[in-house]
Design a protein around this motif. Structure first.
Motif, PDB file in Angstrom:
ATOM      1  N   ALA A  11      21.942  -5.882  11.656  1.00 17.23           N
ATOM      2  CA  ALA A  11      21.866  -7.342  11.644  1.00 17.23           C
ATOM      3  C   ALA A  11      21.750  -7.878  10.221  1.00 17.23           C
ATOM      4  O   ALA A  11      22.346  -8.912   9.886  1.00 17.23           O
ATOM      5  CB  ALA A  11      20.668  -7.799  12.479  1.00 17.23           C
ATOM      6  N   LEU A  12      21.017  -7.173   9.373  1.00 26.32           N
ATOM      7  CA  LEU A  12      20.846  -7.623   7.990  1.00 26.32           C
ATOM      8  C   LEU A  12      22.158  -7.578   7.220  1.00 26.32           C
ATOM      9  O   LEU A  12      22.475  -8.496   6.445  1.00 26.32           O
ATOM     10  CB  LEU A  12      19.799  -6.756   7.297  1.00 26.32           C
ATOM     11  N   SER A  13      22.950  -6.540   7.419  1.00 22.40           N
ATOM     12  CA  SER A  13      24.232  -6.437   6.716  1.00 22.40           C
ATOM     13  C   SER A  13      25.189  -7.543   7.148  1.00 22.40           C
ATOM     14  O   SER A  13      25.867  -8.163   6.308  1.00 22.40           O
ATOM     15  CB  SER A  13      24.855  -5.059   6.971  1.00 22.40           C
ATOM     16  N   LEU A  14      25.263  -7.834   8.439  1.00 23.60           N
ATOM     17  CA  LEU A  14      26.113  -8.928   8.901  1.00 23.60           C
ATOM     18  C   LEU A  14      25.609 -10.279   8.401  1.00 23.60           C
ATOM     19  O   LEU A  14      26.406 -11.157   8.025  1.00 23.60           O
ATOM     20  CB  LEU A  14      26.186  -8.930  10.427  1.00 23.60           C
ATOM     21  N   TYR A  15      24.301 -10.434   8.373  1.00 24.82           N
ATOM     22  CA  TYR A  15      23.717 -11.706   7.934  1.00 24.82           C
ATOM     23  C   TYR A  15      24.058 -12.008   6.475  1.00 24.82           C
ATOM     24  O   TYR A  15      24.445 -13.132   6.130  1.00 24.82           O
ATOM     25  CB  TYR A  15      22.212 -11.646   8.142  1.00 24.82           C
ATOM     26  N   VAL A  16      23.945 -11.002   5.621  1.00 19.25           N
ATOM     27  CA  VAL A  16      24.275 -11.197   4.206  1.00 19.25           C
ATOM     28  C   VAL A  16      25.752 -11.543   4.042  1.00 19.25           C
ATOM     29  O   VAL A  16      26.113 -12.428   3.253  1.00 19.25           O
ATOM     30  CB  VAL A  16      23.898  -9.940   3.397  1.00 19.25           C
ATOM     31  N   ASP A  17      26.611 -10.863   4.792  1.00 21.43           N
ATOM     32  CA  ASP A  17      28.051 -11.154   4.690  1.00 21.43           C
ATOM     33  C   ASP A  17      28.362 -12.592   5.107  1.00 21.43           C
ATOM     34  O   ASP A  17      29.128 -13.297   4.420  1.00 21.43           O
ATOM     35  CB  ASP A  17      28.837 -10.179   5.574  1.00 21.43           C
ATOM     36  N   VAL A  18      27.776 -13.060   6.200  1.00 22.12           N
ATOM     37  CA  VAL A  18      28.058 -14.414   6.683  1.00 22.12           C
ATOM     38  C   VAL A  18      27.562 -15.464   5.693  1.00 22.12           C
ATOM     39  O   VAL A  18      28.269 -16.444   5.387  1.00 22.12           O
ATOM     40  CB  VAL A  18      27.420 -14.622   8.069  1.00 22.12           C
ATOM     41  N   VAL A  19      26.364 -15.265   5.158  1.00 24.62           N
ATOM     42  CA  VAL A  19      25.808 -16.245   4.214  1.00 24.62           C
ATOM     43  C   VAL A  19      26.621 -16.269   2.927  1.00 24.62           C
ATOM     44  O   VAL A  19      26.883 -17.344   2.362  1.00 24.62           O
ATOM     45  CB  VAL A  19      24.327 -15.935   3.943  1.00 24.62           C
ATOM     46  N   GLU A  20      27.050 -15.105   2.453  1.00 27.15           N
ATOM     47  CA  GLU A  20      27.863 -15.072   1.237  1.00 27.15           C
ATOM     48  C   GLU A  20      29.215 -15.750   1.453  1.00 27.15           C
ATOM     49  O   GLU A  20      29.721 -16.456   0.569  1.00 27.15           O
ATOM     50  CB  GLU A  20      28.057 -13.628   0.774  1.00 27.15           C
ATOM     51  N   ILE A  21      29.815 -15.549   2.614  1.00 22.04           N
ATOM     52  CA  ILE A  21      31.071 -16.245   2.921  1.00 22.04           C
ATOM     53  C   ILE A  21      30.853 -17.752   2.909  1.00 22.04           C
ATOM     54  O   ILE A  21      31.673 -18.522   2.351  1.00 22.04           O
ATOM     55  CB  ILE A  21      31.626 -15.770   4.286  1.00 22.04           C
ATOM     56  N   PHE A  22      29.752 -18.196   3.492  1.00 19.00           N
ATOM     57  CA  PHE A  22      29.448 -19.635   3.500  1.00 19.00           C
ATOM     58  C   PHE A  22      29.277 -20.179   2.086  1.00 19.00           C
ATOM     59  O   PHE A  22      29.806 -21.262   1.753  1.00 19.00           O
ATOM     60  CB  PHE A  22      28.180 -19.879   4.323  1.00 19.00           C
ATOM     61  N   LEU A  23      28.569 -19.466   1.231  1.00 19.56           N
ATOM     62  CA  LEU A  23      28.324 -19.955  -0.129  1.00 19.56           C
ATOM     63  C   LEU A  23      29.607 -20.003  -0.952  1.00 19.56           C
ATOM     64  O   LEU A  23      29.829 -20.947  -1.723  1.00 19.56           O
ATOM     65  CB  LEU A  23      27.275 -19.079  -0.817  1.00 19.56           C
ATOM     66  N   PHE A  24      30.471 -19.006  -0.791  1.00 22.32           N
ATOM     67  CA  PHE A  24      31.724 -19.015  -1.533  1.00 22.32           C
ATOM     68  C   PHE A  24      32.668 -20.127  -1.047  1.00 22.32           C
ATOM     69  O   PHE A  24      33.309 -20.827  -1.850  1.00 22.32           O
ATOM     70  CB  PHE A  24      32.426 -17.658  -1.429  1.00 22.32           C
ATOM     71  N   ILE A  25      32.739 -20.310   0.273  1.00 22.07           N
ATOM     72  CA  ILE A  25      33.581 -21.387   0.801  1.00 22.07           C
ATOM     73  C   ILE A  25      33.001 -22.745   0.417  1.00 22.07           C
ATOM     74  O   ILE A  25      33.750 -23.719   0.185  1.00 22.07           O
ATOM     75  CB  ILE A  25      33.716 -21.238   2.326  1.00 22.07           C
ATOM     76  N   LEU A  26      31.666 -22.842   0.309  1.00 22.12           N
ATOM     77  CA  LEU A  26      31.052 -24.103  -0.122  1.00 22.12           C
ATOM     78  C   LEU A  26      31.460 -24.458  -1.539  1.00 22.12           C
ATOM     79  O   LEU A  26      31.674 -25.652  -1.845  1.00 22.12           O
ATOM     80  CB  LEU A  26      29.531 -23.972  -0.006  1.00 22.12           C
ATOM     81  N   GLN A  27      31.590 -23.462  -2.399  1.00 23.34           N
ATOM     82  CA  GLN A  27      32.062 -23.742  -3.760  1.00 23.34           C
ATOM     83  C   GLN A  27      33.492 -24.279  -3.759  1.00 23.34           C
ATOM     84  O   GLN A  27      33.827 -25.213  -4.497  1.00 23.34           O
ATOM     85  CB  GLN A  27      31.969 -22.477  -4.613  1.00 23.34           C
ATOM     86  N   VAL A  28      34.330 -23.685  -2.909  1.00 24.38           N
ATOM     87  CA  VAL A  28      35.727 -24.137  -2.848  1.00 24.38           C
ATOM     88  C   VAL A  28      35.811 -25.546  -2.260  1.00 24.38           C
ATOM     89  O   VAL A  28      36.478 -26.451  -2.813  1.00 24.38           O
ATOM     90  CB  VAL A  28      36.581 -23.158  -2.019  1.00 24.38           C
ATOM     91  N   SER A  29      35.132 -25.764  -1.144  1.00 22.74           N
ATOM     92  CA  SER A  29      35.182 -27.098  -0.508  1.00 22.74           C
ATOM     93  C   SER A  29      34.483 -28.143  -1.367  1.00 22.74           C
ATOM     94  O   SER A  29      34.926 -29.310  -1.423  1.00 22.74           O
ATOM     95  CB  SER A  29      34.542 -27.031   0.878  1.00 22.74           C
ATOM     96  N   GLY A  30      33.408 -27.760  -2.046  1.00 20.23           N
ATOM     97  CA  GLY A  30      32.717 -28.708  -2.912  1.00 20.23           C
ATOM     98  C   GLY A  30      33.570 -29.107  -4.110  1.00 20.23           C
ATOM     99  O   GLY A  30      33.584 -30.281  -4.507  1.00 20.23           O
ATOM    100  N   GLY A  31      34.305 -28.135  -4.685  1.00 20.79           N
ATOM    101  CA  GLY A  31      35.196 -28.467  -5.788  1.00 20.79           C
ATOM    102  C   GLY A  31      36.362 -29.326  -5.341  1.00 20.79           C
ATOM    103  O   GLY A  31      36.851 -30.183  -6.103  1.00 20.79           O
ATOM    104  N   ALA A  32      36.811 -29.138  -4.101  1.00 19.42           N
ATOM    105  CA  ALA A  32      37.930 -29.926  -3.596  1.00 19.42           C
ATOM    106  C   ALA A  32      37.523 -31.356  -3.268  1.00 19.42           C
ATOM    107  O   ALA A  32      38.346 -32.277  -3.335  1.00 19.42           O
ATOM    108  CB  ALA A  32      38.531 -29.254  -2.372  1.00 19.42           C
ATOM    109  N   CYS A  33      36.245 -31.538  -2.899  1.00 16.73           N
ATOM    110  CA  CYS A  33      35.768 -32.870  -2.518  1.00 16.73           C
ATOM    111  C   CYS A  33      35.337 -33.709  -3.725  1.00 16.73           C
ATOM    112  O   CYS A  33      34.984 -34.885  -3.553  1.00 16.73           O
ATOM    113  CB  CYS A  33      34.607 -32.756  -1.531  1.00 16.73           C
ATOM    114  N   GLU A  34      35.287 -33.147  -4.908  1.00 20.29           N
ATOM    115  CA  GLU A  34      34.861 -33.896  -6.077  1.00 20.29           C
ATOM    116  C   GLU A  34      35.929 -34.893  -6.523  1.00 20.29           C
ATOM    117  O   GLU A  34      37.117 -34.613  -6.438  1.00 20.29           O
ATOM    118  CB  GLU A  34      34.533 -32.916  -7.225  1.00 20.29           C
TER     119      GLU A  34
END
Length: 321
Positions: free
Chosen positions: A298-321
């Protein structure tokens, strides 16, 4: 008694043709066997003692737990001659495929229940840092809170790696898992506070779609990601190097859009990590996690999901600026 029936003299018997040239027996009357407390020495032994041992007239009656030869009785089993130290292997051989499948399904249910609880906590904290305006402004006003979240995360992560003995106990497992979940949720919330609400919603939606698609793909595909461990290790090193170069370049503001490229690459690599860890949990590939390691799964999947969210947040945040 007639003379013809009388036994021959001792000297004549020594030179009898049937005896040949055998040397004389120095012990014409061998001593009786020594006393033994074992019941097998007296129970059911019929025969006579000679110079070179005991000769039986027929099959002796064995004592309980012993063979007629006096050796312990060996009862044949299905172990195929495995020693007692391999009892676990014998259990695996005798276990049916249905038992192993049911155990694996129970393990998968535990992993995804723990993962659901972790993600619920994380996105609740992210919602607080995103939608509660005083909290969001407080983090932006004091950047030390943002940088402290990274320091606490790496400190807890190192402690989690070093505490090997604590991870073997179930209470310590869940305690460390809860602490790590809160720390990573705190770091994710401080990061999300620097982005617009629309960008956070877009990142959450894309992350959910990607994770569900990867999970369904891993359950259906015949591609074995677990056999590419070296490739994933190399991808992790590449991502680390790109991150260091990006941090140096962005500090001088040479390429402003470079962080979006780095975020896109990171999202793709952690998506592959998610596929790898998902197949480790499924267990029908070359490598698999033990059913007892549901906390680690569960810990390995959790880290992967959160990291995917943070990286996509950088992309979407840069696009929304």
């Amino acid at each position: 008694m007639p003379k013809a029936d009388s036994p021959p003299a001792y000297e004549d018997a020594l030179h009898h043709p049937k005896l040949g040239n055998n040397p004389p027996n120095p012990h014409p009357h061998p001593p009786p066997p020594a006393y033994s407390s074992s019941p097998a020495m007296y129970e059911g032994q019929a025969g006579y003692w000679a110079q070179d041992g005991f000769y039986s007239h027929g099959p002796a009656r064995a004592a309980p737990g012993r063979s007629p030869s006096g050796m312990p009785t060996v009862i044949p089993t299905l172990s195929g001659g495995l020693p007692p130290s391999h009892a676990g292997e014998m259990d695996d051989l005798l276990s049916s495929p249905w038992d192993s499948t049911s155990v694996r399904h129970g393990f998968i249910r535990k992993v995804y229940l723990i993962l659901a609880a972790q993600l619920a906590v994380t996105f609740s904290v992210v919602g607080v840092f995103t939608f509660v305006e005083p909290v969001k402004l407080f983090v932006i006003r004091y950047p030390g809170i943002y940088w402290a979240s990274f320091a606490v995360y790496f400190l807890v992560y190192c402690i989690l790696i070093c505490c090997k003995k604590a991870r073997r106990r179930v209470p310590w497992n869940f305690l460390l898992l809860g602490i790590f979940t809160l720390v990573l949720s705190y770091m994710s919330g401080t990061i999300a506070s620097y982005y617009e609400t629309k960008a956070v919603f877009i990142a959450i939606g894309i992350t959910a779609v990607v994770c569900i698609a990867v999970t369904i793909f891993c359950f259906q595909t015949k591609v074995d990601f677990t056999s590419c461990g070296g490739v994933f290790c190399l991808l992790g090193v590449v991502l680390l190097v790109i991150g260091i170069v990006t941090a140096i370049v962005l500090s001088f503001k040479y390429v402003p859009w470079l962080h979006m490229v780095y975020a896109a690459i990171g999202a793709v690599i952690f998506t592959l990590f998610l596929a790898y860890n998902t197949q480790l949990i499924i267990g029908n590939r070359e490598l698999a996690i033990s059913p007892e390691e549901y906390v680690y799964g569960a810990l390995s999947l959790y880290v992967d999901v959160v990291e995917i969210f943070l990286f996509i947040l950088q992309v979407s945040g840069g696009a929304c600026e």
